[in-house]
Write an enzyme that holds these catalytic residues in place. Structure first.
Site, PDB file in Angstrom:
ATOM      1  N   ASP A  23       0.863  -1.279   0.041  1.00 36.44           N
ATOM      2  CA  ASP A  23       0.052   0.032   0.263  1.00 36.44           C
ATOM      3  C   ASP A  23       0.843   1.130  -0.059  1.00 36.44           C
ATOM      4  O   ASP A  23       1.839   1.299   0.656  1.00 36.44           O
ATOM      5  CB  ASP A  23      -0.988  -0.018   1.365  1.00 36.44           C
ATOM      6  CG  ASP A  23      -1.805   1.041   1.177  1.00 36.44           C
ATOM      7  OD1 ASP A  23      -2.727   1.183   0.521  1.00 36.44           O
ATOM      8  OD2 ASP A  23      -1.844   1.869   2.141  1.00 36.44           O
ATOM      9  N   GLU A  62      14.257 -15.577  -0.288  1.00 40.29           N
ATOM     10  CA  GLU A  62      14.971 -16.873   0.809  1.00 40.29           C
ATOM     11  C   GLU A  62      13.836 -17.757   0.772  1.00 40.29           C
ATOM     12  O   GLU A  62      14.054 -18.984   1.069  1.00 40.29           O
ATOM     13  CB  GLU A  62      14.981 -16.139   2.127  1.00 40.29           C
ATOM     14  CG  GLU A  62      16.165 -15.376   2.138  1.00 40.29           C
ATOM     15  CD  GLU A  62      16.233 -14.843   3.586  1.00 40.29           C
ATOM     16  OE1 GLU A  62      15.559 -15.319   4.752  1.00 40.29           O
ATOM     17  OE2 GLU A  62      16.798 -13.742   3.860  1.00 40.29           O
TER      18      GLU A  62
HETATM   19  C1  GLC Z   1      -4.098   3.114  -0.376  1.00 35.27           C
HETATM   20  C2  GLC Z   1      -5.542   2.305  -0.566  1.00 35.27           C
HETATM   21  C3  GLC Z   1      -6.531   3.232  -0.043  1.00 35.27           C
HETATM   22  C4  GLC Z   1      -6.303   3.778   1.468  1.00 35.27           C
HETATM   23  C5  GLC Z   1      -4.921   4.474   1.195  1.00 35.27           C
HETATM   24  C6  GLC Z   1      -4.264   4.615   2.684  1.00 35.27           C
HETATM   25  O1  GLC Z   1      -4.270   3.937  -1.674  1.00 35.27           O
HETATM   26  O2  GLC Z   1      -5.895   1.327  -1.537  1.00 35.27           O
HETATM   27  O3  GLC Z   1      -7.879   2.313   0.209  1.00 35.27           O
HETATM   28  O4  GLC Z   1      -7.152   4.570   1.876  1.00 35.27           O
HETATM   29  O5  GLC Z   1      -3.920   3.495   0.664  1.00 35.27           O
HETATM   30  O6  GLC Z   1      -3.984   3.632   3.165  1.00 35.27           O
END
Ligand code: GLC
Length: 566
Positions: free
Chosen positions: A234, A283
């Protein structure tokens, strides 16, 4: 559509179980991820086993056969970790625990095992840019006050102005408003500020802190040991901030996002982190993968994330942002393939996810970005969406599907304000942030809400489903050759039988009239008509599949895609 029904039985329901971590399957091809079709499950909205209105891991587990029958290769699960849910789980309080709302670690273990037994891989979400403000580290940092070593794991700063009453810099949160919130000292006086690129409940980690880097290496190992096949990372472009956290000096910063390298996004320092992570993944047996959610200004900069010693894949948001237009589509396809070829990574393709308006709704509206508020022309949107999916699944590389797109679900654009939960909706005062519309729970069966999402007719669902979704349920569409579900099943079955569909890194474009795209890949031809008129077109071969019902020989119907074996 007879092709759909005839290929349905070819859906690969008998594929072998995957290798476990200890025993790679004999003859398993290397690079499974290069052409994988990966299905995103949004756990809150997929299937609710305990009837509390919220999807959960046992629910997902019970629906795995649907995904196996659909014909996907892997499942990416959005976060299910312990979280106060200020941003639907993207605010993690404990990276090694399952939130009780979703189940337990034992449920996660059972889900991973069941998926592997069905031949499906599992990719989990990793959220390293920020934690929840309820994370133990952040809570201790607050309690211990300025000077606490824990504060070094986040970005705490004194404010500007005569009494520190102004934020330390001018950065704005992606969800609207300032990217800084002021704390209160343990004695109740106004204290330092902390950085949060997203909601105030999501403080950004300081990746200069060795403790942060150590912790995430350990979290990676925890889930790798649990047997996951990879991580979707993310905000992979956000971990490193420019030294000194310089002012941006611009208003309306959200408009700049994606157009330029920002002092908080796409800084070159992030790549060092992913090189270290890649070594850890390598790994482990079984080709575990890293997938970048990296919003960068260009596909060339996205390619930096998938150099041979970094991640395996990166989402292609330029493709997702492209409208239903032949010239624009050809351009972005070529640019994407050209950008990935030098680094040797597969291109990825995606049309929908949990952050954008579903493509069945986007394409029924005039061009206008990825966050729309209007339902548009539903019929046109679905027709184009089906065509867009067949185009995507014919391209070389890996494709991402978002739960419910196989049912042709539209966005729910008329959710009442009082049921909305997306923090971006509230922080942006309803100006933006319509992400709840693509997060409405999936209809599985029956004629009464929650349509099999939960165990009891008339039971709850955390967002209400429209009444017309009864006719869009998995049950209602199964066996109907004209349904979007059977179109997806047929397309994925053909893709499995004809591996050249996802293989390679080039398409051979054929001459076509304006508004039409046609390309060849081995002995396979894909033709796409993005215009609202049928186009005369003869392909010497056997029609394998078409997204349109109104087919006639020698004609490519309006807003449709066809596949031929030649
Ligand atoms: C990413 C996720 C989204 C979230 C953001 C903050 O863009 O896809 O849903 O709100 O990160 O974590």
């Amino acid at each position: 559509m007879t092709q759909a029904s005839s290929t349905r039985s070819a859906a690969d329901t008998s594929r072998p179980a995957l290798a476990t971590a200890d025993t790679p399957a004999a003859g398993e091809p290397r690079g499974w991820w290069r052409d994988a079709v990966i299905y995103q499950v949004y756990p809150r909205s997929f299937a609710d086993a305990n009837g509390d209105g919220m999807g959960d891991l046992p629910g997902i587990r019970s629906r795995l056969p649907h995904l196996r029958d659909l014909g996907v290769d892997a499942v990416w699960l959005s976060p299910f970790y312990a979280s106060p849910q200020a941003d639907a789980g993207y605010d993690v309080a404990d990276y090694r625990a399952v939130d009780p709302m979703f189940g337990t670690l034992l449920d996660a273990d059972a889900l991973i095992r069941d998926a592997h037994a069905l031949g499906l891989r599992i990719i989990v979400d990793l959220v390293p840019n920020h934690s929840s403000n309820q994370h133990e580290w952040f809570q201790r940092a607050l309690r211990e006050g300025p000077g606490s070593p824990l504060r070094d794991r986040y970005h705490f700063r004194a404010g500007r102005g005569t009494a520190g009453e102004l934020p330390p810099n001018d950065w704005e949160s992606i969800f609207g408003g300032p990217a800084w919130t002021r704390t209160e000292n343990p004695d109740g006086t106004p204290g330092e500020w902390y950085l949060h690129l997203f909601a105030p409940e999501q403080p950004d980690f300081n990746w200069e802190s060795p403790a942060v880097a150590d912790e995430f290496r350990s979290i990676l190992r925890f889930w790798l040991d649990m047997g996951v096949d990879g991580f979707r990372v993310d905000v992979a472009h956000g971990l490193v901030k420019a030294p000194g956290l310089p002012d941006l000096g611009a208003h309306d910063q959200l408009k700049l996002l994606g157009n330029d390298v920002m002092p908080f996004f796409d800084q070159d320092g992030v790549h060092q982190i992913y090189r270290a992570w890649r070594k850890i993944l390598d790994e482990y047996p079984g080709e575990r993968i890293l997938v970048a959610e990296a919003w960068t200004p260009t596909v060339e900069r996205t390619a930096n994330y998938v150099r041979p010693d970094e991640m395996h894949q990166a989402f292609n948001f330029q493709y997702l942002s492209t409208y239903w237009d032949a010239t624009a589509l050809r351009q972005v396809i070529d640019a994407s393939l050209d950008a990935m070829r030098p680094v040797g990574a597969p291109t990825t393709w995606v049309l929908s996810n949990h952050d954008v308006t579903r493509h069945a709704t986007r394409f029924g509206n005039p061009p206008g970005g990825t966050q729309l508020r209007t339902a548009g022309d539903r019929e046109l949107g679905l027709r184009r969406a089906r065509a867009a999916t067949l185009l995507m699944l014919a391209l070389p590389g890996s494709a991402y599907l978002y739960q419910g797109e196989e049912l042709g679900l539209p966005d729910v654009t008329d959710l009442p304000d009082e049921v909305r939960q997306d923090p971006s909706y509230f922080r942006a005062s309803g100006q933006d942030g319509f992400r709840d519309g693509c997060r409405v729970p999936i209809p599985w069966s029956g004629s009464a809400a929650p349509y099999g999402f939960g165990p009891t007719a008339g039971g709850p669902s955390w967002l209400p489903q429209p009444a017309e979704w009864a006719s869009l349920s998995v049950e209602a569409q199964t066996g109907d050759p004209a349904s979007t579900l059977e179109l997806y099943r047929s397309a994925l079955a053909i893709r499995r039988r004809q591996p050249e569909l996802g293989a390679g890194d080039r398409v051979e474009w054929l001459d076509t009239p304006p508004g039409v795209l046609m390309f060849r890949r081995g002995d396979f031809v894909c033709a796409v008509n993005t215009t609202g008129q049928p186009v005369e077109l003869t392909v010497a071969g056997t029609l394998l599949l078409s997204s349109a019902e109104d087919r006639q020989p020698g004609v490519l119907p309006a807003d449709s895609t066809s596949w031929w074996a030649v």
